[in-house]
Enzyme design. Structure first.
Site, PDB file in Angstrom:
ATOM      1  N   ARG A  50       0.857  -1.188   0.000  1.00  0.00           N
ATOM      2  CA  ARG A  50       0.000   0.000   0.000  1.00  0.00           C
ATOM      3  C   ARG A  50       0.895   1.241   0.000  1.00  0.00           C
ATOM      4  NH1 ARG A  50      -3.316  -0.889   5.268  1.00  0.00           N
ATOM      5  NH2 ARG A  50      -4.210   1.128   4.718  1.00  0.00           N
TER       6      ARG A  50
ATOM      7  N   SER B 239       0.614   4.063   1.996  1.00  0.00           N
ATOM      8  CA  SER B 239       0.726   4.858   3.220  1.00  0.00           C
ATOM      9  C   SER B 239       2.153   4.831   3.746  1.00  0.00           C
ATOM     10  CB  SER B 239      -0.233   4.328   4.289  1.00  0.00           C
ATOM     11  OG  SER B 239       0.242   3.099   4.810  1.00  0.00           O
TER      12      SER B 239
ATOM     13  N   LYS C  41      -2.356  -7.743  11.017  1.00  0.00           N
ATOM     14  CA  LYS C  41      -3.714  -7.654  11.548  1.00  0.00           C
ATOM     15  C   LYS C  41      -4.741  -7.348  10.455  1.00  0.00           C
ATOM     16  CE  LYS C  41      -3.411  -2.806  13.107  1.00  0.00           C
ATOM     17  NZ  LYS C  41      -4.541  -2.245  12.356  1.00  0.00           N
ATOM     18  N   ASP C  42      -4.275  -6.864   9.290  1.00  0.00           N
ATOM     19  CA  ASP C  42      -5.184  -6.599   8.166  1.00  0.00           C
ATOM     20  C   ASP C  42      -5.387  -7.815   7.278  1.00  0.00           C
ATOM     21  OD1 ASP C  42      -5.462  -3.931   8.932  1.00  0.00           O
ATOM     22  OD2 ASP C  42      -3.815  -3.254   7.652  1.00  0.00           O
TER      23      ASP C  42
ATOM     24  N   SER D  76     -11.576   1.087  15.329  1.00  0.00           N
ATOM     25  CA  SER D  76     -11.601  -0.345  15.600  1.00  0.00           C
ATOM     26  C   SER D  76     -12.808  -0.737  16.438  1.00  0.00           C
ATOM     27  CB  SER D  76     -10.313  -0.757  16.319  1.00  0.00           C
ATOM     28  OG  SER D  76     -10.445  -2.007  16.939  1.00  0.00           O
TER      29      SER D  76
ATOM     30  N   ARG E 292     -13.103  -3.603  17.914  1.00  0.00           N
ATOM     31  CA  ARG E 292     -12.538  -4.266  19.089  1.00  0.00           C
ATOM     32  C   ARG E 292     -12.171  -3.254  20.167  1.00  0.00           C
ATOM     33  NH1 ARG E 292      -7.454  -4.314  20.704  1.00  0.00           N
ATOM     34  NH2 ARG E 292      -6.832  -3.439  18.697  1.00  0.00           N
ATOM     35  N   ARG E 293     -11.443  -2.203  19.788  1.00  0.00           N
ATOM     36  CA  ARG E 293     -11.025  -1.218  20.776  1.00  0.00           C
ATOM     37  C   ARG E 293     -12.227  -0.539  21.415  1.00  0.00           C
ATOM     38  NH1 ARG E 293      -6.539   0.868  16.543  1.00  0.00           N
ATOM     39  NH2 ARG E 293      -4.826  -0.531  17.157  1.00  0.00           N
TER      40      ARG E 293
ATOM     41  N   ARG F 171     -10.491   7.301  10.977  1.00  0.00           N
ATOM     42  CA  ARG F 171      -9.901   6.629   9.822  1.00  0.00           C
ATOM     43  C   ARG F 171      -8.780   7.492   9.270  1.00  0.00           C
ATOM     44  NH1 ARG F 171     -12.679   3.509   6.451  1.00  0.00           N
ATOM     45  NH2 ARG F 171     -10.577   3.156   5.643  1.00  0.00           N
TER      46      ARG F 171
ATOM     47  N   THR G 111      -2.779  11.652   9.642  1.00  0.00           N
ATOM     48  CA  THR G 111      -4.138  12.189   9.606  1.00  0.00           C
ATOM     49  C   THR G 111      -4.845  11.975  10.937  1.00  0.00           C
ATOM     50  OG1 THR G 111      -4.318  11.811   7.219  1.00  0.00           O
ATOM     51  CG2 THR G 111      -6.376  12.017   8.458  1.00  0.00           C
ATOM     52  N   ARG G 112      -4.660  10.821  11.540  1.00  0.00           N
ATOM     53  CA  ARG G 112      -5.321  10.542  12.818  1.00  0.00           C
ATOM     54  C   ARG G 112      -4.802  11.465  13.921  1.00  0.00           C
ATOM     55  NH1 ARG G 112      -5.989   3.919  13.016  1.00  0.00           N
ATOM     56  NH2 ARG G 112      -6.308   3.640  10.788  1.00  0.00           N
TER      57      ARG G 112
ATOM     58  N   CYS H 121     -11.828  -7.923  10.860  1.00  0.00           N
ATOM     59  CA  CYS H 121     -11.590  -6.553  11.307  1.00  0.00           C
ATOM     60  C   CYS H 121     -12.838  -5.880  11.867  1.00  0.00           C
ATOM     61  CB  CYS H 121     -11.048  -5.713  10.141  1.00  0.00           C
ATOM     62  SG  CYS H 121      -9.424  -6.224   9.567  1.00  0.00           S
TER      63      CYS H 121
END
Length: 306
Positions: A12, A14, A84-85, A130, A132-133, A150, A155-156, A243
């Site tokens: 990817r 990023s 994890k993805d 997430s 889960r989080r 996202r 950005t986050r 996910c």
């Protein structure tokens, strides 16, 4: 079979994805002097759809499908993912080829207002993308508010400042790799906030039938990491997790040599229905299967589908 002297890695675009791919490329060049490594970048559906929460997109392989298409046509030889993805069940013809040494698997709390997550008051707003989080935080702090988060790492962090969140939750490994570790306010203890399957690990994916790739990868794979993440992926695969569900699994060497501790978590999206257990033994895969059997008896699938 002849070892290719030119290897193409799919990635990817990023900053984090490129760091991971360059890291793999450096490991391979060090292990195989003379090996030429090229990086091929592309956008995935998950990169393109940053305007909606991940569960709302409703597709599997959000960050992997385009890379797998390139593998299928031999446009690339290996795809490099955040493990994890990478879904625990891969498309026909694809296989999980291994992982180098894992970085931190923990979740990090980042805030400009509070010195730790425990100091965050009821009614505060925490941002995370997430499920889960969110569920894990809600299980212990049901009076918190949540916003979706996202975008790439930069950005986050910008959204934390710009949108006035009381805190955000991100993977510690991502911040370490991009040399932003100083932004971490505190780390969430994994015994209470169980990380995502494979979090902190880099996952390498290859096409079936490319056995020559295994010989190239062998020197850079880490045996303890492989034992841990293989067990975690067994746990996720048997529970049909992904996910978009509140599922965590973290396998780590125990204090006693030769022993492993497996932390497992599943819950409903609101965190109210929860199964959470840790077991220790000498076989990570056996621990994963035993925990799945126990969770299934306690209704794990109905909880996850809530």
């Amino acid at each position: 079979m002849r070892t290719p002297m030119n290897l193409k890695l799919g990635s990817r675009k990023s900053a984090l994805a490129l760091w991971q791919t360059h890291h793999v490329a450096d490991l391979l060049r060090a292990a195989h002097p003379g090996l030429s490594v090229e990086i091929v970048t592309m956008d995935t559906l998950g990169d393109q759809r940053t305007d909606v929460p991940l569960p709302s997109i409703g597709a599997k392989g959000l960050f992997t499908a385009e890379l797998e298409e390139a593998l299928a046509t031999d446009a690339v030889d290996l795809a490099v993912h955040s493990l994890k993805d990478l879904p625990s069940t891969l498309p026909p013809g694809m296989r999980f080829a291994g992982a180098p040494k894992r970085a931190s698997a923990l979740d990090a709390f980042i805030s400009t207002r509070y010195a730790s997550f425990d100091q965050v008051p009821d009614g505060a707003t925490i941002a995370t993308g997430s499920q889960r989080r969110k569920a894990q935080l809600l299980h212990r702090r049901p009076n918190l508010n949540f916003a979706d988060l996202r975008g790439n790492i930069g950005t986050r962090l910008e959204k934390l400042e710009r949108q006035g969140f009381d805190g955000i939750i991100m993977a510690h490994a991502a911040l370490e790799r991009l040399e932003m570790d100083e932004r971490v306010t505190s780390l969430l203890p994994p015994a209470e906030y169980v990380p995502a399957v494979g979090q902190g690990a880099i996952g390498l994916e290859a096409r079936e039938g490319r056995e020559e790739i295994d010989a190239i990868l062998a020197p850079i794979l880490d045996a303890p990491t492989m034992q841990a993440v293989t067990a975690e992926r067994i746990f996720m695969r048997r529970l049909e997790g992904g996910c978009s569900v509140a599922l965590g699994a973290y396998c780590v060497p125990a204090d006693t040599p030769g022993q492993w501790t497996f932390h497992a978590w599943v819950s409903s999206p609101d965190g109210r229905q929860c199964l959470h257990e840790a077991r220790t033994g000498d076989d990570p895969n056996a621990l994963a299967h035993a925990l799945v059997d126990d969770f299934l008896e306690q209704g794990a699938r109905s909880i996850l589908r809530a």
